[in-house]
Design a protein around this motif. Structure first.
Motif, PDB file in Angstrom:
ATOM      1  N   VAL A  86       0.854  -1.189   0.000  1.00 45.12           N
ATOM      2  CA  VAL A  86       0.000   0.000   0.000  1.00 45.12           C
ATOM      3  C   VAL A  86       0.892   1.241   0.000  1.00 45.12           C
ATOM      4  N   VAL A 109      -2.378  -1.346  -3.716  1.00 41.25           N
ATOM      5  CA  VAL A 109      -3.183  -0.131  -3.558  1.00 41.25           C
ATOM      6  C   VAL A 109      -2.279   1.080  -3.738  1.00 41.25           C
ATOM      7  N   ASP A 111      -2.634   5.288  -4.018  1.00 41.65           N
ATOM      8  CA  ASP A 111      -3.471   6.481  -3.910  1.00 41.65           C
ATOM      9  C   ASP A 111      -2.612   7.710  -4.191  1.00 41.65           C
ATOM     10  N   GLU A 132      -6.118  -1.520  -6.908  1.00 44.22           N
ATOM     11  CA  GLU A 132      -6.854  -0.267  -6.716  1.00 44.22           C
ATOM     12  C   GLU A 132      -5.955   0.913  -7.048  1.00 44.22           C
TER      13      GLU A 132
END
Length: 352
Positions: A86, A109, A111, A132
């Motif tokens: 992440v 993930v 972001d 994601e």
């Protein structure tokens, strides 16, 4: 004879015990590895640059650098995050991402929302474990052309509040994709062949305002689709294929100058809209002047149960006369191998 059976039984039991021990050892090793990895939280510290880490970057499982003032992430730092799963860098001042992000083979993930990104590095395609990707609230004008060929495990793609004009055709190869959020962009059209997105459940392309005027017919072949939001665009006519979306539970149409279906039908709700479009599909394709492959599917009962009473031998005659089966190559998983983009690419997509 009895002795041989006892020996075989004992041998079988021994093998079972060995397999159980190996499985237990594997689980124990995985747990130990997970416990040895670290979560590093440097969020909300008003950082302009990253401090020299006091730990081995290879031991980091999750790295949170969000809500800072970072303008760049060093290439050398990213390349050493070999076990990161992440990575959260949202709400910074990043104008670009390091090319070494392609080294993050375990990343699931990512972001990068709330930055100043105008593009994503092509090397992001090497993050093949990625599930994601959140790139909301940036200045993206496009996505890498071949992104859909590589990120085969991607389940959620959020790119809302950008300046994207067109989505790459390769996006239709994301067969694991479940959520696509592309609202508040400058989209003028959607890719064809959307039917390859066999697991897509949520599609939001709302608020592209004066740019998006039409939807592709293939949008009605998204058989897993549960939510469709096309509100606040410039759409006048919905494809009648939307009447085929059996799993659709939510359809948002407000803010469009719709002519078909008319507003009095829209106001009656989803069932009325689907019924109107299904009936329109059947009526349109009864005319000999208007034939298409979707029309043939409708005629032979693929989409509309009311027409499934045709004689089976007639249906078989239609299939045998017009088509020749090619085992396995017509599935979404394989059909993309024969797209012009892949066939004429300098890179071979047929290698493992």
């Amino acid at each position: 004879m009895m002795y041989e059976q006892q020996q075989q039984f004992h041998h079988h039991q021994t093998n079972k015990l060995d397999m159980r021990r190996k499985a237990a050892d594997h689980r124990r090793t995985s747990i130990q590895e997970a416990e040895s990895l670290e979560v590093v939280d440097l969020s909300g510290m008003s950082l302009d640059s990253l401090p020299i880490p006091s730990i081995n970057l290879g031991t980091i499982y999750k790295l949170d650098l969000s809500n800072n003032n970072l303008q760049m992430i060093p290439e050398s730092l990213t390349a050493r995050l070999l076990n990161v799963v992440v990575l959260d860098v949202h709400s910074n001042q990043l104008k670009c991402l390091p090319n070494s992000i392609g080294c993050l083979s375990k990343l699931k993930v990512l972001d990068v929302s709330g930055n100043l990104l105008e593009s994503l590095p092509k090397t992001i395609e090497n993050c093949r474990s990625l599930e994601e990707l959140n790139a909301n609230f940036n200045k993206l004008r496009q996505l890498p052309d071949t992104i859909g060929f590589e990120l085969i495990n991607l389940k959620t793609l959020s790119i809302n509040c950008n300046k994207i004009v067109i989505l790459p055709q390769s996006l239709t190869h994301l067969t694991s994709l479940r959520v696509l959020d592309a609202r508040l962009n400058c989209l003028k059209s959607l890719p064809e062949d959307l039917e390859n997105l066999i697991n897509l459940e949520v599609l939001n392309i709302s608020q592209n305002f004066q740019y998006l005027e039409t939807l592709p017919y293939s949008i009605g072949l998204l058989m897993s689709l549960v939510e469709l939001d096309v509100s606040y665009n410039k759409i006048t006519t919905l494809p009648d294929s939307i009447g085929c979306l059996r799993k659709l539970q939510k359809l948002s149409l407000e803010g469009n100058p719709l002519v078909s279906p008319p507003m009095d039908v829209v106001e009656q709700g989803l069932s009325a809209v689907k019924g109107y479009l299904s009936e329109k599909m059947n009526n349109d394709h009864k005319s000999p002047k208007k034939k298409s492959w979707v029309g043939k599917l409708v005629k032979y009962g693929t989409f509309n149960g009311a027409l499934r009473n045709h004689r089976s031998e007639e249906r078989e005659r239609f299939i045998m006369s017009d088509f020749r089966a090619i085992d396995g190559l017509a599935s979404p998983r394989h059909i993309g191998m024969f797209s012009p983009r892949r066939l004429f690419s300098p890179r071979s997509y047929f290698t493992k």
